[in-house]
Design an enzyme around this catalytic site. Structure first.
Site, PDB file in Angstrom:
ATOM      1  N   GLU A  57      35.377  35.682  44.485  1.00 44.08           N
ATOM      2  CA  GLU A  57      34.907  36.644  45.466  1.00 44.08           C
ATOM      3  C   GLU A  57      33.835  37.456  44.740  1.00 44.08           C
ATOM      4  O   GLU A  57      34.114  37.983  43.658  1.00 44.08           O
ATOM      5  CB  GLU A  57      36.091  37.540  45.836  1.00 44.08           C
ATOM      6  N   ARG A 292      48.467  32.149  35.774  1.00 43.66           N
ATOM      7  CA  ARG A 292      47.240  32.829  35.397  1.00 43.66           C
ATOM      8  C   ARG A 292      47.270  33.180  33.909  1.00 43.66           C
ATOM      9  O   ARG A 292      48.314  33.184  33.277  1.00 43.66           O
ATOM     10  CB  ARG A 292      47.028  34.076  36.246  1.00 43.66           C
ATOM     11  N   LYS A 302      40.901  43.454  37.913  1.00 43.24           N
ATOM     12  CA  LYS A 302      39.600  43.939  38.358  1.00 43.24           C
ATOM     13  C   LYS A 302      39.612  45.461  38.517  1.00 43.24           C
ATOM     14  O   LYS A 302      38.688  46.151  38.120  1.00 43.24           O
ATOM     15  CB  LYS A 302      39.268  43.277  39.692  1.00 43.24           C
TER      16      LYS A 302
END
Ligand code: ATP
Ligand code: MG
Length: 583
Positions: A57, A292, A302
């Protein structure tokens, strides 16, 4: 791209191997660009054996976790004769920015990957698929598989049920396809305010998987989109958009992180319906989840990275202490080291925490092999050779790489006054200290053997210079020079020829392995994560270009900073020390 990274099998490779063996994707066609079934079916056989994608994104800078996903997806495509698409998942109108798109493109390229395949560009924007997504939603409505819900957000939440209780059907669930189609079109036309209605998939309000209790797939959002402007006031939800993006792009293996595992049944439900109605090409993509990357001493969220930048705990997104890829590049880490790290940690189905030293070791391996050797004195102390003739100078020779004779040698000037490391002299030596102290002999690496005679101090008692005598017949590389047996070997630069340069010694940004585990992560910041010093460097370093990497002998690996270096005046960043010294 070097191909010497060793391949280790893993559960994803096992799935792909089995799929290829079974010829699962052998018959599928591909028009060369993303599109629905009608477009793909008339295309030739897809030349790509598999298709994967990296779908960021564009709302932030990439970090080490993304690098794992990038190396995984692009690495699989490379190894299996497939394609990996770079897809900007820009279906959310609010957050995306061109700055992020550009930095992501740069970062993936920097890591050494290429999304092109034959004549295909394979750089896509999910927002270009809005019309198809919308059309597919109308198809679902016509088949009674989606409906417009007019409950408030609170009502919807209350009626969703819990893990132990089934949900309650919305009073609007029984709207007819015609009513739904009419409302959905009016939603698209902008007749309603944000939140007035949503489109929901009609699946099963009693499902044990809450994600299947009629998930919302479209919402009204009167916002300007960076790519489509004001063309839409209706935007697809991520869980609806993502499977469709994969299907339109002929993706075979859609690899994502574990938190999407519970979404897989919806992924399969949605694409199953759309395939049944002839909307998307088959065979369908399959979602595969992996753990992850979690790494000690850094934060990879983030939100936390944004906080570090916004609150100026670091100098910017490319601060060499940040685990962003722009930061890593400035720090001097190599792309090859990232690929090596990704191979080494592999992919698993369960979460784990990788020690930062594993990453550093991969970087050291690559740098040890690829970085030329240079001499830098980081904490300079004057060494005066009393019996060396005043005004005389000569050249010594230093190898550019000890294991690579073909890299040659460079001349290093030698003179009466040198700089040595302050820690290479002790007036009163501690036990086991073999370097300079009064009466002791050491070799000045690539130069002469000297014997220490004493030191000078200022009024405050600080040592300001060390004195020694040299042995004229002890020069390295000359006959008989190795008859001098000494235990210490220290580096130096000639004071007349060396130059002072800014060097930044970076250390870990956090002082604990899991920042934020016990208190606010900001309280775990290491107050000494960077030290800027003025070092004395050998003259050859003046010519270093931005991003040139070196091993400063006995110190570690350094890179000429790509932002602050000037021609003829590089500034150096410490990438990593020679050994793991973190305590
Ligand atoms: P957000 O929370 O904003 O969604 P994100 O880190 O998931 O952030 P994306 O841009 O959605 O960011 O991520 C792109 C891809 O990178 C996704 O496929 C995601 O699975 C992968 N990815 C993100 N973080 C990690 C991580 N720590 N380890 C491995 N893969 C990751
Ligand atoms: Mg995400």
């Amino acid at each position: 791209m070097t191909n010497d990274e060793t391949r280790v099998s893993n559960f994803i490779r096992n799935i792909i191997d089995a799929d290829l063996k079974a010829g699962k994707y052998a018959g599928r066609t591909w028009s060369g660009t993303p599109g629905p079934a009608a477009q793909q079916l008339v295309g030739p056989a897809d030349a790509a054996k598999i298709r994967t994608r990296f779908p960021p994104e564009p709302n932030g800078y990439l970090h080490f976790g993304h690098a794992k996903s990038i190396c995984l997806n692009f690495g699989l495509a490379r190894d299996y004769g497939g394609a990996c698409h770079l897809r900007f998942d820009d279906t959310n109108p609010e957050k995306e920015e061109q700055e992020y798109v550009d930095s992501i493109v740069d970062a993936v390229k920097w890591l050494g990957w290429d999304w092109r395949f034959g004549n295909e560009t394979n750089l896509y924007y999910a927002s270009n698929y809005f019309q198809w997504m919308y059309d597919f939603a109308e198809t679902l409505i016509r088949h009674g598989e989606a409906y417009v819900d007019s409950q408030s957000a609170e009502e919807m939440r209350a009626n969703r049920g819990t893990l132990t209780e089934p949900g309650k059907p919305s009073p609007f669930r029984s709207r007819t396809p015609d009513e739904n189609l009419d409302l959905f079109r009016r939603m698209k036309a902008g007749e309603f305010a944000d939140g007035a209605h949503v489109l929901r998939a009609k699946i099963d309000m009693a499902s044990g998987n809450i994600n299947l209790r009629d998930p919302a797939i479209y919402r009204i959002r009167k916002a300007t989109h960076h790519n489509t402007g004001d063309a839409w006031c209706l935007y697809p939800m991520y869980t609806y958009a993502h499977p469709i993006e994969d299907a339109l792009e002929n993706i075979t293996h859609s690899i994502c992180t574990l938190e999407f595992e519970d979404q897989r049944p919806f992924y399969d439900w949605l694409l199953g319906k759309l395939a049944e109605h002839g909307c998307v090409n088959t065979p369908l993509p399959q979602q595969i989840e992996f753990a992850r990357l979690n790494l000690t001493y850094v934060v990879l969220s983030k939100r936390k990275l944004i906080q570090l930048v916004d609150e100026k705990h670091v100098t910017g997104w490319d601060d060499p202490r940040l685990p962003t890829l722009v930061g890593a590049r400035r720090r001097g880490y190599t792309a090859e080291g990232f690929r090596k790290f990704a191979e080494m940690i592999g992919v698993t189905k369960s979460d784990s925490l990788i020690d930062y030293s594993v990453f550093e070791e991969c970087q050291r391996d690559v740098l040890n092999d690829s970085a030329a050797r240079r001499i830098a004195v980081l904490d300079p102390l004057k060494l005066i050779i009393d019996n060396y003739p005043e005004g005389q100078e000569e050249l010594c020779e230093a190898p550019n790489h000890p294991q690579k004779p073909d890299w040659g040698k460079r001349p290093v000037p030698f003179a009466k006054e040198l700089w040595i490391e302050r820690e290479d002299f002790m007036e009163v030596p501690s036990k086991g200290y073999f370097r300079l102290f009064p009466g002791n002999r050491v070799r000045l690496r690539y130069g002469f053997v000297v014997e220490c005679t004493g030191c000078e101090k200022d009024a405050a008692g600080n040592i300001v210079a060390v004195h020694c005598n040299y042995f004229a017949d002890s020069k390295s590389g000359t006959p008989g020079s190795d008859s001098y047996k000494v235990k210490g070997n220290i580096h130096w630069v000639s004071a007349k020829h060396s130059y002072a340069a800014e060097v930044r010694l970076y250390d870990r940004l956090f002082k604990v392995p899991q920042p934020g585990a016990e208190r606010d992560f900001l309280d775990d910041i290491n107050p000494d994560s960077v030290k800027t010093i003025s070092a004395q460097l050998e003259p050859a370093l003046r010519d270093a270009k931005a991003e040139d990497r070196f091993q400063f002998e006995r110190h570690g690996y350094f890179v000429a900073d790509r932002v602050d270096s000037q021609p003829g005046a590089p500034v150096f960043n410490r990438t990593v020390g020679l050994k793991d010294t973190w305590k």
